[in-house]
Motif scaffolding. Structure first.
Motif, PDB file in Angstrom:
ATOM      1  N   GLY A 173      58.986 -32.785 -37.504  1.00 17.41           N
ATOM      2  CA  GLY A 173      57.559 -32.483 -37.408  1.00 17.41           C
ATOM      3  C   GLY A 173      57.181 -31.196 -38.120  1.00 17.41           C
ATOM      4  O   GLY A 173      56.310 -30.452 -37.652  1.00 17.41           O
ATOM      5  N   VAL A 174      57.802 -30.948 -39.251  1.00 16.90           N
ATOM      6  CA  VAL A 174      57.515 -29.714 -39.997  1.00 16.90           C
ATOM      7  C   VAL A 174      56.089 -29.765 -40.522  1.00 16.90           C
ATOM      8  O   VAL A 174      55.724 -30.679 -41.267  1.00 16.90           O
ATOM      9  N   PRO A 175      55.238 -28.812 -40.163  1.00 15.31           N
ATOM     10  CA  PRO A 175      53.847 -28.845 -40.605  1.00 15.31           C
ATOM     11  C   PRO A 175      53.708 -28.374 -42.053  1.00 15.31           C
ATOM     12  O   PRO A 175      54.537 -27.596 -42.543  1.00 15.31           O
ATOM     13  N   PHE A 176      52.672 -28.885 -42.727  1.00 20.19           N
ATOM     14  CA  PHE A 176      52.420 -28.439 -44.089  1.00 20.19           C
ATOM     15  C   PHE A 176      51.569 -27.168 -44.033  1.00 20.19           C
ATOM     16  O   PHE A 176      50.352 -27.202 -44.069  1.00 20.19           O
ATOM     17  N   GLU A 177      52.263 -26.057 -43.906  1.00 17.47           N
ATOM     18  CA  GLU A 177      51.584 -24.768 -43.838  1.00 17.47           C
ATOM     19  C   GLU A 177      52.588 -23.665 -44.130  1.00 17.47           C
ATOM     20  O   GLU A 177      53.805 -23.866 -44.052  1.00 17.47           O
ATOM     21  N   LEU A 178      52.071 -22.511 -44.481  1.00 15.38           N
ATOM     22  CA  LEU A 178      52.940 -21.360 -44.684  1.00 15.38           C
ATOM     23  C   LEU A 178      53.520 -20.914 -43.345  1.00 15.38           C
ATOM     24  O   LEU A 178      52.845 -21.007 -42.312  1.00 15.38           O
ATOM     25  N   PRO A 179      54.754 -20.438 -43.339  1.00 11.67           N
ATOM     26  CA  PRO A 179      55.309 -19.928 -42.079  1.00 11.67           C
ATOM     27  C   PRO A 179      54.464 -18.761 -41.563  1.00 11.67           C
ATOM     28  O   PRO A 179      53.840 -18.043 -42.349  1.00 11.67           O
TER      29      PRO A 179
END
Length: 412
Positions: free
Chosen positions: A168-174
């Motif tokens: 479930g890795v989101p598409f966003e900067l850490p």
């Protein structure tokens, strides 16, 4: 007068635009795997369509086609029917070019790089995904670069995309608190790619410039997107200064030319200047970290007219600093080489013998190669021959092995 579009033209556009397109598609669909698949389908369609009807805006054509392919897939997924309705309605209202926020593209490409190098992935998958979705290389090109079968690369990419989806890795900067640590992972992947290009671990070529230059392209992208990160500039500086020597590192037949024998007039002066500028940017952004210190070592070599005139004392100091911030047996071995040039082989041999006792580079050809050189300089020829024999047996690169065997033969 008609314009003929070739496969090379399509591949060139894809290589330049791939990261932007996959990033935009990931933002659009919220599905990294779907975004990459849709983008690849768009390229496949371009190979058929463009020779017949060249587009006025190739990048926009690829973006629009990838978007349509993504919507087709979403439409076929019953569990995502409601999301499709939203996307389809949105697509009918606006053209793709109008929907892509140019101010967001930089962040999206950066987020794509962080996803491709996510900690849930194996090191091999990180490299494969980065080269595929960020650099735009095909599975065949990645396989050639790392001398592995194409199915192996394809499996790594497939497993990587599944791992990202499962986690479930989101598409966003850490988040800012994680970004610096995660950035280290991104830089290490790019470093692995460059290292394989600058000195191949196996095969019949010492240098694979095409692989190294892909890493340089990735590092330049990072430097443009993260201008305040000193280690990004340090990494780019290291790459540029190292690549500057490529023209002089091999003979026309591909055989290696050692540093002492290189024609420094063949070093790429423009690359040296770019490297020095990046090194200055690293220092100005906050000081030199591990990559910046390695770049400073490369800069010291670049400034010297010959091996004999090199400031080896400075290189020893830089390796000592590098050993404090990023200790490793390879750093210690390189320090020993510098010590041998600055102070003589006896002092350097003591450093290498400590590495042998610690067994921290077991199985590597590097330790016996350096130890053999030092023993030869000390006149201990039988021991030197034994070490160079061992180094040659352990070395997987044919060109490096040939150098070791020549050195061994010279001691008979």
């Amino acid at each position: 007068m008609s314009t003929v579009v070739s496969t090379v033209d399509v591949e060139a556009v894809w290589r330049i635009e791939s990261a932007r397109i996959v990033a935009a598609m990931t933002r659009f669909t919220g599905d990294f795997g779907l975004a990459e698949d849709a983008a690849q389908e768009a390229v496949a369609e371009a190979l058929v369509a463009w020779p017949r009807t060249p587009p006025a805006d190739p990048a926009g054509w690829l973006m629009a086609t990838a978007r349509r392919r993504a919507i087709d897939v979403i439409r076929r997924r019953a569990v995502l029917r409601d999301r499709y309705a939203v996307l389809a309605a949105d697509a009918a209202r606006e053209a793709v070019a109008d929907e892509v926020d140019p101010d967001r593209i930089g962040d999206d490409v950066l987020a794509l790089m962080f996803i491709s190098c996510h900690p849930v992935l194996s090191p091999e998958a990180r490299v494969a995904l980065t080269l595929r979705v960020v650099a735009g290389l095909s599975s065949q090109e990645i396989a050639r670069a790392f001398l592995v079968p194409v199915p192996t690369v394809q499996a790594r990419i497939t497993r990587g995309k599944k791992a990202i989806a499962a986690a479930g890795v989101p598409f966003e900067l850490p988040p800012p608190a994680e970004r610096r640590e995660r950035l280290g992972g991104v830089l290490s992947v790019v470093y692995v790619v460059f290292t394989e290009g600058s000195t191949a671990t196996s095969g019949d070529r010492l240098v694979r410039p095409e692989v190294a230059y892909e890493a340089i392209r990735l590092a330049r992208t990072l430097a443009a997107l993260l201008p305040d990160e000193p280690e990004v500039h340090g990494l780019l500086a290291l790459f540029e200064l190292t690549a500057a020597r490529f023209p002089a590192r091999t003979a026309p037949d591909g055989s290696p030319i050692l540093l002492a024998d290189q024609d420094r007039g063949r070093w790429d002066v423009s690359a040296v200047h770019r490297g020095l500028a990046a090194l200055a940017a690293a220092a100005a952004a906050g000081g030199l970290g591990p990559y910046g210190l390695q770049a400073a070592i490369a800069a010291t070599h670049a400034a010297a007219p010959s091996v004999e005139a090199t400031d080896w004392d400075r290189i020893v100091v830089l390796y000592e600093a590098l050993g404090r911030v990023a200790p490793s047996p390879v750093v210690e071995l390189n320090r020993a080489v510098a010590v041998a040039m600055a102070s003589g082989p006896a002092e350097a041999l003591a450093i290498v013998d400590d590495l042998v006792v610690s067994d921290r580079l077991s199985g590597s050809h590097l330790v016996p190669a350096v130890r053999g050189e030092l023993l030869a300089r000390l006149g201990r020829r039988p021991e030197a021959r034994a070490e160079l024999d061992l180094a040659a047996r352990l070395c997987a690169n044919e060109q490096e092995r040939s150098v070791l065997l020549r050195k061994r033969a010279a001691l008979d």
